[in-house]
Write a protein that holds these residues in place. Structure first.
Motif, PDB file in Angstrom:
ATOM      1  N   VAL A 176       0.843  -1.209   0.000  1.00 21.86           N
ATOM      2  CA  VAL A 176       0.000   0.000   0.000  1.00 21.86           C
ATOM      3  C   VAL A 176       0.870   1.247   0.000  1.00 21.86           C
ATOM      4  CG1 VAL A 176      -1.675   1.321   1.346  1.00 21.86           C
ATOM      5  CG2 VAL A 176      -1.981  -1.140   1.065  1.00 21.86           C
ATOM      6  N   LYS A 222      -6.405   6.951  -5.072  1.00 21.91           N
ATOM      7  CA  LYS A 222      -7.144   6.358  -3.967  1.00 21.91           C
ATOM      8  C   LYS A 222      -7.079   4.850  -4.148  1.00 21.91           C
ATOM      9  CE  LYS A 222      -9.015   9.503  -1.218  1.00 21.91           C
ATOM     10  NZ  LYS A 222      -8.854   9.478   0.254  1.00 21.91           N
ATOM     11  N   ASP A 248      -8.656   1.186  -3.249  1.00 22.15           N
ATOM     12  CA  ASP A 248      -9.689   0.313  -2.706  1.00 22.15           C
ATOM     13  C   ASP A 248      -9.050  -1.030  -2.364  1.00 22.15           C
ATOM     14  OD1 ASP A 248     -11.483   2.306  -3.162  1.00 22.15           O
ATOM     15  OD2 ASP A 248     -12.722   1.214  -4.610  1.00 22.15           O
ATOM     16  N   LEU A 249      -9.521  -1.656  -1.297  1.00 25.33           N
ATOM     17  CA  LEU A 249      -9.014  -2.951  -0.876  1.00 25.33           C
ATOM     18  C   LEU A 249     -10.107  -3.996  -1.002  1.00 25.33           C
ATOM     19  CD1 LEU A 249      -7.106  -1.909   2.384  1.00 25.33           C
ATOM     20  CD2 LEU A 249      -6.122  -2.288   0.114  1.00 25.33           C
ATOM     21  N   PHE A 308      -6.119  -0.304   8.471  1.00 28.18           N
ATOM     22  CA  PHE A 308      -5.850   0.827   7.577  1.00 28.18           C
ATOM     23  C   PHE A 308      -6.598   2.096   7.984  1.00 28.18           C
ATOM     24  CE2 PHE A 308      -4.848  -2.966   5.125  1.00 28.18           C
ATOM     25  CZ  PHE A 308      -3.606  -2.624   4.597  1.00 28.18           C
ATOM     26  N   TYR A 312      -4.715   5.354   7.212  1.00 30.03           N
ATOM     27  CA  TYR A 312      -4.171   5.506   5.859  1.00 30.03           C
ATOM     28  C   TYR A 312      -5.111   6.422   5.072  1.00 30.03           C
ATOM     29  CZ  TYR A 312      -0.440   2.006   6.128  1.00 30.03           C
ATOM     30  OH  TYR A 312       0.712   1.324   6.431  1.00 30.03           O
ATOM     31  N   ILE A 318      -6.725   5.439   1.531  1.00 30.80           N
ATOM     32  CA  ILE A 318      -7.574   4.265   1.358  1.00 30.80           C
ATOM     33  C   ILE A 318      -9.006   4.726   1.094  1.00 30.80           C
ATOM     34  CG2 ILE A 318      -8.579   2.247   2.507  1.00 30.80           C
ATOM     35  CD1 ILE A 318      -5.697   1.844   1.681  1.00 30.80           C
ATOM     36  N   ILE A 325     -13.252  -0.141   1.284  1.00 26.42           N
ATOM     37  CA  ILE A 325     -12.782  -1.473   1.679  1.00 26.42           C
ATOM     38  C   ILE A 325     -13.921  -2.446   1.402  1.00 26.42           C
ATOM     39  CG2 ILE A 325     -12.000  -2.933   3.571  1.00 26.42           C
ATOM     40  CD1 ILE A 325     -10.658  -0.525   4.804  1.00 26.42           C
TER      41      ILE A 325
END
Length: 335
Positions: A47, A58, A60-61, A72, A75, A78, A81
């Motif tokens: 990341v 940006k 996305d997870l 996160f 962070y 981020i 999610i």
């Protein structure tokens, strides 16, 4: 599933790769559909790498379980999610919704962290992205870097190789460390908790005596080690952090700390002098709290999982002796 997905994504690597401007990459997807704390902490270097490479993006997870928002939390880059439930069939609607979201959103770049993850490869195949990286091994990097096999590092090396094909220079900089990004307020709270347990006149050595399965050392092993630590480091407090199972391999002989709050535990760690424990999520959490971390290894791979932040060490206990471990701990504390 590995057999079924073995060739997923390979054909897309044959596409014509055009040079891109890093400043034009606005939205990135990183896929690591795993719920374990350690595995989520181990993607924090990637990341950071993506953030350094694409400062306007940006991220996305695509993950599993509920720990990623905690890991996160601080962070700033981020975005969304997207979480798969841990139990797919009991929460089928949530499971399907997560897959639909990665198809619905548009990404400039989609990255699979682990090449051996079937769900990871499928997610990148499904993602609506201009550029897709499936996590293939870069053989040149594999032979060039001694630390390539580390699970937190090879995704970074592989991504750098892929991006080089897109005209983005492969910068020779160290792979970022594990970082939880604790706030000053969190660290202050961690110190207040520590001060309630032991006096501030001495620094604290933090022990975590538990681990899962064969990684967990016996009570006899830990008691012998603990007795030696008491003699050798009498100028330090010895304090044990307890697992959710509320067990102690040293019979609760030392002052103990317990919390279900991951960030609170990390903040507590950040106020101690060194962490000592077997390969576990807690070991990676201590490393992400940016303190010297001594990892004890007996069954898992040191090269794959060792802590590597400043003044940290990994000990193969099957191939060394107690006096060797004491010397290493002294080195960690001295530096």
């Amino acid at each position: 599933m590995k057999g079924i997905t073995a060739n997923v994504g390979k054909s897309t690597q044959k596409q014509q790769l055009n040079s891109i401007d890093p400043n034009q990459i606005k939205k990135v997807l990183i896929s690591r559909p795993n719920h374990r704390l350690g595995n989520l902490l181990l993607i924090t270097p990637l990341v950071q790498e993506v953030t350094q490479t694409f400062p306007n993006c940006k991220i996305d997870l695509f993950v599993k379980g509920n720990l990623a928002p905690i890991v996160f939390e601080n962070y700033e880059n981020i975005g969304q999610i997207i979480k798969l439930p841990k139990k797919h069939f009991k929460e089928l609607s949530s499971y399907l919704k997560a897959w639909i979201l990665i198809k619905k959103n548009h990404y400039d770049l989609a990255i699979n962290v682990d090449k051996d993850s079937s769900s990871g490869r499928l997610s990148i195949q499904l993602a609506n992205a201009t550029y897709k990286f499936f996590g293939e091994v870069d053989q040149d990097a594999h032979s060039k870097y001694d630390d390539y096999n580390h699970i937190a590092k090879y995704p970074v090396y592989n991504l750098r190789s892929y991006l080089a094909q897109l005209g983005i220079p492969n910068e020779e900089r160290p792979v970022p460390p594990l970082v939880l990004q604790l706030s000053d307020a969190e660290k202050t709270t961690g110190k207040e908790i520590l001060d309630q347990l032991v006096s501030s006149e001495k620094k604290t050595i933090c022990l975590f005596t538990f681990a899962t399965g064969q990684k967990c050392y016996s009570k006899e092993w830990w008691v012998k080690f603990y007795e030696r630590l008491k003699i050798e480091f009498e100028e330090y407090h010895l304090l044990e952090v307890l697992p959710i199972e509320n067990v102690s391999q040293i019979g609760f002989q030392a002052p103990t700390f317990y919390s279900k709050d991951i960030r609170e535990i990390a903040a507590f760690f950040s106020n101690t002098a060194v962490f000592i424990g077997a390969d576990s999520g807690m070991m990676h959490l201590a490393s992400a709290a940016q303190i010297p971390t001594i990892g004890l290894f007996s069954v898992t791979s040191i090269e794959k999982y060792k802590p590597y932040n400043a003044n940290s060490y990994a000990i193969q206990t099957n191939e060394s002796h107690l006096e060797d471990w004491i010397k290493i701990i002294h080195s960690a504390l001295k530096n």
